[in-house]
Design a protein around this motif. Structure first.
Motif, short mmCIF file in Angstrom:
data_model
loop_
_atom_site.label_atom_id
_atom_site.label_comp_id
_atom_site.label_asym_id
_atom_site.label_seq_id
_atom_site.Cartn_x
_atom_site.Cartn_y
_atom_site.Cartn_z
N ARG A 1 0.82 -1.20 0.00
CA ARG A 1 0.00 0.00 0.00
C ARG A 1 0.86 1.25 0.00
O ARG A 1 0.59 2.20 -0.74
N TRP A 2 1.90 1.26 0.83
CA TRP A 2 2.74 2.45 0.89
C TRP A 2 3.61 2.60 -0.34
O TRP A 2 3.99 3.71 -0.72
N GLN A 3 3.90 1.50 -1.02
CA GLN A 3 4.63 1.61 -2.28
C GLN A 3 3.78 2.35 -3.31
O GLN A 3 4.29 3.17 -4.08
N VAL A 4 2.46 2.07 -3.30
CA VAL A 4 1.56 2.80 -4.20
C VAL A 4 1.42 4.24 -3.74
O VAL A 4 1.44 5.17 -4.56
N VAL A 5 1.29 4.44 -2.42
CA VAL A 5 1.12 5.80 -1.90
C VAL A 5 2.34 6.66 -2.22
O VAL A 5 2.20 7.86 -2.48
N ALA A 6 3.51 6.08 -2.21
CA ALA A 6 4.72 6.83 -2.56
C ALA A 6 4.61 7.38 -3.98
O ALA A 6 5.01 8.52 -4.26
N VAL A 7 4.04 6.59 -4.89
CA VAL A 7 3.83 7.05 -6.27
C VAL A 7 2.73 8.12 -6.30
O VAL A 7 2.82 9.10 -7.05
N VAL A 8 1.70 7.95 -5.48
CA VAL A 8 0.62 8.94 -5.40
C VAL A 8 1.18 10.28 -4.93
O VAL A 8 0.88 11.34 -5.51
N LEU A 9 2.03 10.26 -3.91
CA LEU A 9 2.61 11.50 -3.40
C LEU A 9 3.50 12.16 -4.45
O LEU A 9 3.48 13.39 -4.60
N ALA A 10 4.27 11.35 -5.17
CA ALA A 10 5.11 11.91 -6.23
C ALA A 10 4.26 12.54 -7.34
O ALA A 10 4.62 13.58 -7.89
N THR A 11 3.12 11.92 -7.62
CA THR A 11 2.22 12.47 -8.64
C THR A 11 1.62 13.80 -8.17
O THR A 11 1.54 14.76 -8.95
N PHE A 12 1.20 13.84 -6.92
CA PHE A 12 0.74 15.11 -6.36
C PHE A 12 1.82 16.18 -6.49
O PHE A 12 1.56 17.32 -6.89
N ARG A 13 3.03 15.80 -6.14
CA ARG A 13 4.13 16.77 -6.08
C ARG A 13 4.49 17.33 -7.46
O ARG A 13 4.71 18.54 -7.59
N TYR A 14 4.54 16.48 -8.46
CA TYR A 14 5.05 16.91 -9.76
C TYR A 14 3.97 17.23 -10.80
O TYR A 14 4.29 17.62 -11.93
N SER A 15 2.69 17.06 -10.42
CA SER A 15 1.63 17.35 -11.40
C SER A 15 0.62 18.38 -10.90
O SER A 15 -0.07 18.99 -11.70
N GLY A 16 0.51 18.53 -9.56
CA GLY A 16 -0.45 19.48 -9.02
C GLY A 16 -1.89 19.05 -9.20
O GLY A 16 -2.80 19.89 -9.21
N LEU A 17 -2.14 17.74 -9.34
CA LEU A 17 -3.51 17.27 -9.54
C LEU A 17 -4.37 17.52 -8.31
O LEU A 17 -3.88 17.53 -7.18
N ARG A 18 -5.65 17.71 -8.55
CA ARG A 18 -6.61 17.74 -7.46
C ARG A 18 -6.84 16.31 -6.96
O ARG A 18 -6.60 15.34 -7.67
N LEU A 19 -7.35 16.21 -5.74
CA LEU A 19 -7.57 14.89 -5.14
C LEU A 19 -8.50 14.05 -6.00
O LEU A 19 -8.21 12.88 -6.29
N ASN A 20 -9.61 14.61 -6.43
CA ASN A 20 -10.57 13.84 -7.21
C ASN A 20 -10.02 13.46 -8.58
O ASN A 20 -10.31 12.38 -9.10
N GLU A 21 -9.20 14.33 -9.16
CA GLU A 21 -8.58 14.02 -10.45
C GLU A 21 -7.67 12.82 -10.33
O GLU A 21 -7.63 11.96 -11.21
N LEU A 22 -6.94 12.75 -9.23
CA LEU A 22 -5.99 11.65 -9.05
C LEU A 22 -6.69 10.34 -8.75
O LEU A 22 -6.35 9.29 -9.32
N THR A 23 -7.69 10.37 -7.89
CA THR A 23 -8.34 9.12 -7.48
C THR A 23 -9.20 8.51 -8.59
O THR A 23 -9.47 7.31 -8.57
N THR A 24 -9.65 9.32 -9.55
CA THR A 24 -10.49 8.79 -10.62
C THR A 24 -9.72 8.53 -11.91
O THR A 24 -10.31 8.09 -12.91
N CYS A 25 -8.43 8.79 -11.89
CA CYS A 25 -7.62 8.60 -13.09
C CYS A 25 -7.51 7.11 -13.43
O CYS A 25 -7.27 6.27 -12.56
N ARG A 26 -7.68 6.78 -14.70
CA ARG A 26 -7.63 5.38 -15.15
C ARG A 26 -6.29 5.08 -15.82
O ARG A 26 -5.58 5.98 -16.27
#
Length: 245
Positions: free
Chosen positions: A104-129
């Motif tokens: 789970r934290w391995q995935v979360v680490a990628v999620v945090l990196a995506t937040f950091r380098y893309s500036g996505l909103r929370l809903n944009e990230l969680t619904t991305c396919r």
């Protein structure tokens, strides 16, 4: 009647005050008394506005001559400072997540990196396919505000992280059409195969606290940090606005 609700408030603060003889110091006592009762600036301002509207109506109806609330002022609420992560703090949080030994934290680490380098909103990230990501063209298609689809560039710092995730980590997780798979996710309902907003918010808080970074931790703080980092590097503000949509 001239005192009205204001008179009641003044009466609590200054029992010797008798409406309609409301003096200047007594007018000021009302908001102070409300502050002493625990009212924050915003509800105090709303209360004073309501009382002022009442007395203006009384004047229009010729029921009273003067408005005792005319000079009553309420301090505005202090605007909260926008929280951002410095590069050092962002590095620490991402490094802490990478060091956690669980899928789970391995995935979360990628999620945090995506937040950091893309500036996505929370809903944009969680619904991305998964099929929204094109690593060949370095583009990510997301559904933003108003259910409008937009394309976000994948910067060089994020591309290898997503590539390793898609090629090595994600195949070991449960099948899902979503990009970010929650290994502990629901088996039914709206969040099957993906993270919901609340778990992401909780994990962001846990990562921030675990890394020892001060302040409140929430997904939108990463969005503020992304925008600030671009501006500090000299990126034109209009381009930043387009990136953030």
């Amino acid at each position: 009647r001239t005192g009205g609700p204001l008179g009641a408030g003044v009466g609590r603060a200054l029992p010797e005050a008798v409406p309609p003889e409301v003096e200047r110091r007594q007018r000021r006592a009302f908001p102070r008394a409300e502050a002493a009762r625990g009212f924050l600036p915003t509800p105090r301002a709303t209360e004073v506005f309501s009382i002022r509207s009442l007395h203006r109506w009384l004047i229009d109806e010729e029921l009273v001559v003067t408005d005792p609330t005319e000079k009553v002022t309420v301090p505005c609420a202090n605007r909260q400072r926008t929280l951002i992560y410095s590069d050092t703090e962002a590095d620490a949080i991402c490094a802490w997540a990478v060091c956690q030994d669980s899928p789970r934290w391995q995935v979360v680490a990628v999620v945090l990196a995506t937040f950091r380098y893309s500036g996505l909103r929370l809903n944009e990230l969680t619904t991305c396919r998964l099929d929204d990501l094109d690593l060949d063209t370095k583009r990510l298609s997301v559904v933003g505000k108003g259910d409008k689809r937009r394309v976000v560039p994948v910067p060089p710092a994020l591309a290898p992280i997503l590539d390793q995730y898609v090629e090595k980590l994600r195949p070991a997780l449960r099948p899902s059409p979503y990009l970010f798979v929650n290994p502990l996710g629901h088996h039914q309902g709206a969040y099957v195969g993906r993270f919901g907003p609340l778990p992401v918010e909780a994990l962001v808080r846990e990562a921030g606290a675990g890394a020892g970074v001060a302040g409140r931790h929430f997904p939108h703080r990463w969005r503020h940090s992304y925008a600030t980092a671009l501006l500090r590097r000299g990126v034109d503000i209009h381009k930043v606005q387009r990136l953030l949509n």
